[in-house]
Design a protein around this motif. Structure first.
Motif, PDB file in Angstrom:
ATOM      1  N   THR A  44       1.201  -1.112   0.246  1.00 42.53           N
ATOM      2  CA  THR A  44       0.161  -0.234  -0.044  1.00 42.53           C
ATOM      3  C   THR A  44       0.537   1.027  -0.075  1.00 42.53           C
ATOM      4  OG1 THR A  44      -0.180   0.490   2.489  1.00 42.53           O
ATOM      5  CG2 THR A  44      -1.841  -0.704   1.220  1.00 42.53           C
ATOM      6  N   GLU A  45       2.141   1.175   0.067  1.00 41.38           N
ATOM      7  CA  GLU A  45       2.738   2.147   0.536  1.00 41.38           C
ATOM      8  C   GLU A  45       3.846   2.133  -0.921  1.00 41.38           C
ATOM      9  OE1 GLU A  45       4.510   2.465   4.518  1.00 41.38           O
ATOM     10  OE2 GLU A  45       3.093   2.304   5.244  1.00 41.38           O
ATOM     11  N   PRO A  46       4.421   3.289  -1.879  1.00 39.20           N
ATOM     12  CA  PRO A  46       4.748   3.746  -2.813  1.00 39.20           C
ATOM     13  C   PRO A  46       6.526   3.086  -3.150  1.00 39.20           C
ATOM     14  CG  PRO A  46       4.177   5.973  -2.669  1.00 39.20           C
ATOM     15  CD  PRO A  46       3.456   4.504  -2.059  1.00 39.20           C
ATOM     16  N   ASP A  47       6.704   3.379  -1.530  1.00 36.89           N
ATOM     17  CA  ASP A  47       7.756   3.545  -1.351  1.00 36.89           C
ATOM     18  C   ASP A  47       9.060   2.292  -1.225  1.00 36.89           C
ATOM     19  OD1 ASP A  47       8.180   6.322  -1.262  1.00 36.89           O
ATOM     20  OD2 ASP A  47       8.285   6.039   1.122  1.00 36.89           O
ATOM     21  N   PHE A  48       7.689   0.986  -1.019  1.00 35.27           N
ATOM     22  CA  PHE A  48       8.309  -0.292  -0.833  1.00 35.27           C
ATOM     23  C   PHE A  48       8.732  -0.723  -2.215  1.00 35.27           C
ATOM     24  CE2 PHE A  48       6.869  -0.115   3.508  1.00 35.27           C
ATOM     25  CZ  PHE A  48       7.697  -0.461   3.780  1.00 35.27           C
ATOM     26  N   PRO A  49       9.483  -1.931  -2.728  1.00 32.21           N
ATOM     27  CA  PRO A  49       9.403  -2.297  -4.501  1.00 32.21           C
ATOM     28  C   PRO A  49       8.410  -3.563  -5.227  1.00 32.21           C
ATOM     29  CG  PRO A  49      11.089  -3.084  -3.603  1.00 32.21           C
ATOM     30  CD  PRO A  49      10.866  -2.425  -2.261  1.00 32.21           C
ATOM     31  N   GLY A  51       5.420  -1.999  -3.767  1.00 31.76           N
ATOM     32  CA  GLY A  51       3.710  -1.341  -3.503  1.00 31.76           C
ATOM     33  C   GLY A  51       3.792  -0.374  -4.684  1.00 31.76           C
ATOM     34  N   ALA A  52       2.482   0.312  -4.313  1.00 33.94           N
ATOM     35  CA  ALA A  52       1.458   1.454  -5.104  1.00 33.94           C
ATOM     36  C   ALA A  52       1.371   2.737  -3.233  1.00 33.94           C
ATOM     37  CB  ALA A  52       0.466   0.886  -6.479  1.00 33.94           C
ATOM     38  N   ASP A  53       0.641   3.617  -4.249  1.00 28.82           N
ATOM     39  CA  ASP A  53       0.111   4.386  -3.655  1.00 28.82           C
ATOM     40  C   ASP A  53      -1.254   4.296  -3.460  1.00 28.82           C
ATOM     41  OD1 ASP A  53      -0.821   6.520  -1.989  1.00 28.82           O
ATOM     42  OD2 ASP A  53      -0.645   8.012  -3.620  1.00 28.82           O
ATOM     43  N   LEU A  54      -1.777   3.712  -2.567  1.00 30.19           N
ATOM     44  CA  LEU A  54      -3.322   2.753  -2.618  1.00 30.19           C
ATOM     45  C   LEU A  54      -3.604   3.493  -0.878  1.00 30.19           C
ATOM     46  CD1 LEU A  54      -2.431  -1.387  -2.841  1.00 30.19           C
ATOM     47  CD2 LEU A  54      -3.112   0.656  -4.699  1.00 30.19           C
ATOM     48  N   SER A  55      -3.920   4.907  -1.110  1.00 31.78           N
ATOM     49  CA  SER A  55      -3.827   5.728  -0.610  1.00 31.78           C
ATOM     50  C   SER A  55      -5.836   5.402  -0.317  1.00 31.78           C
ATOM     51  CB  SER A  55      -3.488   6.803   0.330  1.00 31.78           C
ATOM     52  OG  SER A  55      -2.508   6.763   0.287  1.00 31.78           O
ATOM     53  N   ASP A  56      -6.330   5.688  -1.524  1.00 37.51           N
ATOM     54  CA  ASP A  56      -7.821   5.514  -1.676  1.00 37.51           C
ATOM     55  C   ASP A  56      -8.696   4.302  -1.349  1.00 37.51           C
ATOM     56  OD1 ASP A  56      -7.508   8.206  -2.210  1.00 37.51           O
ATOM     57  OD2 ASP A  56      -7.733   8.085  -4.512  1.00 37.51           O
ATOM     58  N   GLU A  57      -8.084   3.614  -1.881  1.00 35.57           N
ATOM     59  CA  GLU A  57      -8.692   2.362  -1.914  1.00 35.57           C
ATOM     60  C   GLU A  57      -7.991   1.321  -0.171  1.00 35.57           C
ATOM     61  OE1 GLU A  57      -6.122   3.020  -3.776  1.00 35.57           O
ATOM     62  OE2 GLU A  57      -7.237   1.965  -5.634  1.00 35.57           O
ATOM     63  N   VAL A  58      -7.135   1.859   1.180  1.00 28.77           N
ATOM     64  CA  VAL A  58      -6.967   2.002   2.040  1.00 28.77           C
ATOM     65  C   VAL A  58      -8.308   2.580   2.618  1.00 28.77           C
ATOM     66  CG1 VAL A  58      -5.684   1.753   3.984  1.00 28.77           C
ATOM     67  CG2 VAL A  58      -4.585   1.261   1.915  1.00 28.77           C
ATOM     68  N   LEU A 177     -19.108 -11.183  -3.254  1.00 29.06           N
ATOM     69  CA  LEU A 177     -19.250  -9.746  -3.098  1.00 29.06           C
ATOM     70  C   LEU A 177     -17.732  -9.660  -3.354  1.00 29.06           C
ATOM     71  CD1 LEU A 177     -21.665  -8.457  -0.742  1.00 29.06           C
ATOM     72  CD2 LEU A 177     -21.950  -9.885  -3.530  1.00 29.06           C
ATOM     73  N   VAL A 178     -17.331  -8.941  -4.396  1.00 31.12           N
ATOM     74  CA  VAL A 178     -16.179  -8.140  -4.064  1.00 31.12           C
ATOM     75  C   VAL A 178     -15.759  -6.223  -4.896  1.00 31.12           C
ATOM     76  CG1 VAL A 178     -13.577  -7.420  -5.369  1.00 31.12           C
ATOM     77  CG2 VAL A 178     -14.573  -9.601  -5.751  1.00 31.12           C
ATOM     78  N   VAL A 179     -15.375  -5.651  -3.313  1.00 31.22           N
ATOM     79  CA  VAL A 179     -15.597  -4.168  -3.712  1.00 31.22           C
ATOM     80  C   VAL A 179     -14.901  -3.030  -4.425  1.00 31.22           C
ATOM     81  CG1 VAL A 179     -16.072  -2.231  -1.951  1.00 31.22           C
ATOM     82  CG2 VAL A 179     -16.884  -4.529  -1.579  1.00 31.22           C
ATOM     83  N   ARG A 180     -15.243  -2.914  -5.591  1.00 28.03           N
ATOM     84  CA  ARG A 180     -14.452  -2.014  -6.112  1.00 28.03           C
ATOM     85  C   ARG A 180     -13.405  -0.786  -5.944  1.00 28.03           C
ATOM     86  NH1 ARG A 180     -15.246  -1.959 -11.771  1.00 28.03           N
ATOM     87  NH2 ARG A 180     -17.368  -2.989 -11.434  1.00 28.03           N
ATOM     88  N   GLU A 181     -13.979  -0.341  -5.211  1.00 28.86           N
ATOM     89  CA  GLU A 181     -12.858   1.008  -4.467  1.00 28.86           C
ATOM     90  C   GLU A 181     -12.772   0.294  -3.672  1.00 28.86           C
ATOM     91  OE1 GLU A 181     -17.532   3.171  -5.032  1.00 28.86           O
ATOM     92  OE2 GLU A 181     -16.348   0.671  -4.673  1.00 28.86           O
ATOM     93  N   ALA A 182     -12.393  -0.565  -2.890  1.00 32.92           N
ATOM     94  CA  ALA A 182     -11.698  -0.251  -1.668  1.00 32.92           C
ATOM     95  C   ALA A 182     -10.162  -2.314  -2.310  1.00 32.92           C
ATOM     96  CB  ALA A 182     -11.913  -1.552  -0.869  1.00 32.92           C
ATOM     97  N   CYS A 183     -10.138  -2.339  -3.641  1.00 34.86           N
ATOM     98  CA  CYS A 183      -9.379  -2.639  -4.202  1.00 34.86           C
ATOM     99  C   CYS A 183      -7.856  -2.412  -4.956  1.00 34.86           C
ATOM    100  CB  CYS A 183     -10.211  -4.465  -5.313  1.00 34.86           C
ATOM    101  SG  CYS A 183     -11.018  -5.472  -4.316  1.00 34.86           S
ATOM    102  N   GLY A 184      -7.336  -2.679  -5.174  1.00 29.42           N
ATOM    103  CA  GLY A 184      -6.190  -2.191  -5.590  1.00 29.42           C
ATOM    104  C   GLY A 184      -4.889  -2.536  -6.604  1.00 29.42           C
ATOM    105  N   ASP A 185      -4.540  -2.119  -7.064  1.00 26.27           N
ATOM    106  CA  ASP A 185      -3.375  -2.776  -8.032  1.00 26.27           C
ATOM    107  C   ASP A 185      -2.304  -1.937  -8.503  1.00 26.27           C
ATOM    108  OD1 ASP A 185      -2.156  -4.747 -10.403  1.00 26.27           O
ATOM    109  OD2 ASP A 185      -4.007  -5.521  -9.794  1.00 26.27           O
ATOM    110  N   ARG A 186      -1.755  -1.952  -9.081  1.00 25.19           N
ATOM    111  CA  ARG A 186      -0.193  -1.545  -9.646  1.00 25.19           C
ATOM    112  C   ARG A 186      -0.099  -0.729 -10.963  1.00 25.19           C
ATOM    113  NH1 ARG A 186       1.441  -6.611  -8.144  1.00 25.19           N
ATOM    114  NH2 ARG A 186       2.695  -6.719  -5.510  1.00 25.19           N
ATOM    115  N   ALA A 187      -1.167  -1.079 -11.750  1.00 28.64           N
ATOM    116  CA  ALA A 187      -1.627  -0.934 -12.590  1.00 28.64           C
ATOM    117  C   ALA A 187      -3.290  -1.109 -13.023  1.00 28.64           C
ATOM    118  CB  ALA A 187      -1.145  -1.459 -13.701  1.00 28.64           C
TER     119      ALA A 187
END
Length: 503
Positions: A44-49, A51-58, A177-187
């Motif tokens: 969830t943090e972009p500083d890790f290899p 990671g990505a910025d998943l602030s909204d998803e978190v 059920l899968v919640v769209r806004e609460a799922c994140g990916d790198r691309a």
């Protein structure tokens, strides 16, 4: 969107999937659970290899967590982590395909849950080694034991662990059920493709508001259990066959109490009385290391293991010990008690009904009126509820990471044998009765072992104990907390053996 409006992948794709019969609606059940997949800092943090910025998803996932808490729905967090041997040994095929995952090491920052999530102590936590939260874990059994019928999934990454978890959720029999806004990916591409495929074949991909609503339906109240309910599974009972000990019994009033006798019959008996949530089998790793010095016998304190239920006051527990000593004809026994067991052992010595050769008291609770025990009753009962629902060694390790693996496994299988009423009765005694008055009355030769890092027997407690009864020796076990033998097995066993050898 009408039948002639193109979807994400075009109208031809939509028609192909419609003709194949995909995309049916998932029913919403009455007993939902939330599974939060791998929202750890490494993702969830972009500083890790990885990671990505998943602030909204978190933030969206935290919204779901809070909705589940408010509704009383179970919440399960997961994390991927690997030991050094798993990383370096080359046996994990996934790490060969995705070597970047090697950074997800036990104890590292990457594998800690994102601190923005409102995790409660009563939430469940699973460590996994594969993409799916179901693969190689007890998740399906846990959800089944909770009578869950609908699983709401969120987390990271959408195209990897979220998708794998949702697929296995359906294959395990849960509407998903899968919640769209609460799922994140790198691309974006893999994210969208994964959600498209999940919606078509496995789950309903829903917006955040619908996910919140699904977690708090009008549903029957959770199943309650009475204070006398205790569980012993076949896998737990099978553990007894692996012991180099014999089950024997004594009768104390109307109660039958169970003892594991390690022999040999001619050696000096050492009767072991365990702690508040420790059935006799949990002390096997201690008892079997002492057979060359003494005859270890370990008691299932009433309300635990194979012993009968209540009452659970200190005098009744002490009477059980006296009954075992008398009926098993234990001559001049040594009595070893840990935590609750130390209080019981001290009560036996002070009552004077049995002739004892000596006492070894291990980290007796120093709590009492005005001084709460460090672990709350709610925490004990939450752990017990977790065990009754179905737990495993990985989940136990989240609370007790220092324990040997076998002891984590035994606790996972045997904790449910403890009665909630027994735990509540003992805990009430911890906070209404003091140990110090018993200590001052002890005339039997006594050695007190304590964990040097224990919150139960602090350094100031050690000073007070020395002053209150200077006749007895106090020995600290370096590096150990309250669970002395489990926290530092080699050091604690060396200390105990040194204590026993002169006896």
């Amino acid at each position: 969107m009408t039948a002639d409006e193109p979807g994400l992948h075009g109208i031809d794709t939509d028609r192909t999937y419609a003709r194949a019969g995909f995309g049916g609606a998932v029913p919403r059940g009455e007993r939902p659970a939330l599974v939060v997949v791998d929202l750890t800092r490494g993702f969830t943090e972009p500083d890790f290899p990885l990671g990505a910025d998943l602030s909204d998803e978190v933030a969206a996932a935290d919204d779901l967590v809070r909705a589940a808490h408010a509704a009383g729905a179970p919440v399960v967090f997961t994390a991927i982590s690997y030991s050094e041997s798993e990383v370096d040994g080359g046996a994990v095929a996934w790490l060969r395909k995705a070597p970047g995952m090697r950074g997800l090491r036990e104890g590292g920052e990457e594998v800690t849950l994102d601190p923005r999530l409102d995790r409660w102590a009563t939430d469940h936590f699973l460590v996994k080694k594969g993409a799916s939260a179901f693969h190689g874990t007890g998740l399906a059994a846990l959800l089944t034991s909770l009578h869950v019928d609908t699983v709401v999934v969120c987390g990271a990454t959408t195209s990897g662990c979220v998708r794998a978890t949702a697929v296995d959720s359906v294959q395990s029999g849960f509407d998903t059920l899968v919640v769209r806004e609460a799922c994140g990916d790198r691309a974006r591409g893999p994210h969208d493709a994964a959600l498209f495929d999940l919606q078509a074949k496995y789950a309903d991909v829903v917006p955040l508001a619908e996910g919140r609503s699904a977690l708090s339906p009008e549903r029957p109240p959770p199943m309650a259990f009475t204070s006398k309910e205790r569980l012993l599974t076949p896998s737990a009972l099978a553990d007894l066959a692996d012991l180099d000990a014999t089950s024997t019994w004594a009768r104390s009033g109307n109660a039958r109490v169970h003892v594991l006798d390690y022999g040999p019959a001619g050696a000096r008996p050492l009767l072991v009385v365990p702690g508040i949530t420790s059935p006799a089998i949990s002390m096997d790793f201690v008892a079997r290391e002492l057979k060359d010095l003494v005859r270890p016998l370990v008691l299932d304190v009433r309300g635990r293991g194979l012993s009968d239920d209540g009452p659970y006051d200190l005098a009744s527990h002490a009477a059980d010990v006296d009954a075992v000593i008398e009926q098993l004809d234990l001559r001049d026994p040594l009595l070893l008690g840990h935590s609750m067991g130390a209080r019981i052992a001290a009560q036996v010595a002070v009552s004077g009904h049995s002739a004892l050769g000596g006492l070894i008291l291990v980290d007796p609770p120093m709590s009492g009126p005005g001084r709460p025990y460090p672990t709350t009753l709610a925490t004990f009962l939450a752990q017990l509820d977790q065990a009754r629902r179905g737990t495993d060694a990985d989940e136990v390790a989240a609370a007790w990471p220092r324990w040997p693996r076998r002891e984590q496994e035994l606790r996972a299988r045997w904790l449910a044998s403890c009665s909630p009423a027994a735990i509540a009765g003992t805990h009430a005694g911890f906070e209404s009765e003091e140990f110090l008055p018993l200590w001052t009355q002890l005339t039997v030769p006594t050695i007190l072992l304590y964990g040097a890092e224990s919150p139960v027997v602090t350094s100031s407690d050690v000073d007070e104990l020395k002053k209150a009864n200077p006749e007895h020796q106090l020995i600290g076990v370096e590096g150990a907390g309250h669970m002395v033998f489990w926290d530092e097995p080699p050091g604690a066993l060396r200390t105990l053996r040194a204590v026993l050898q002169p006896q």
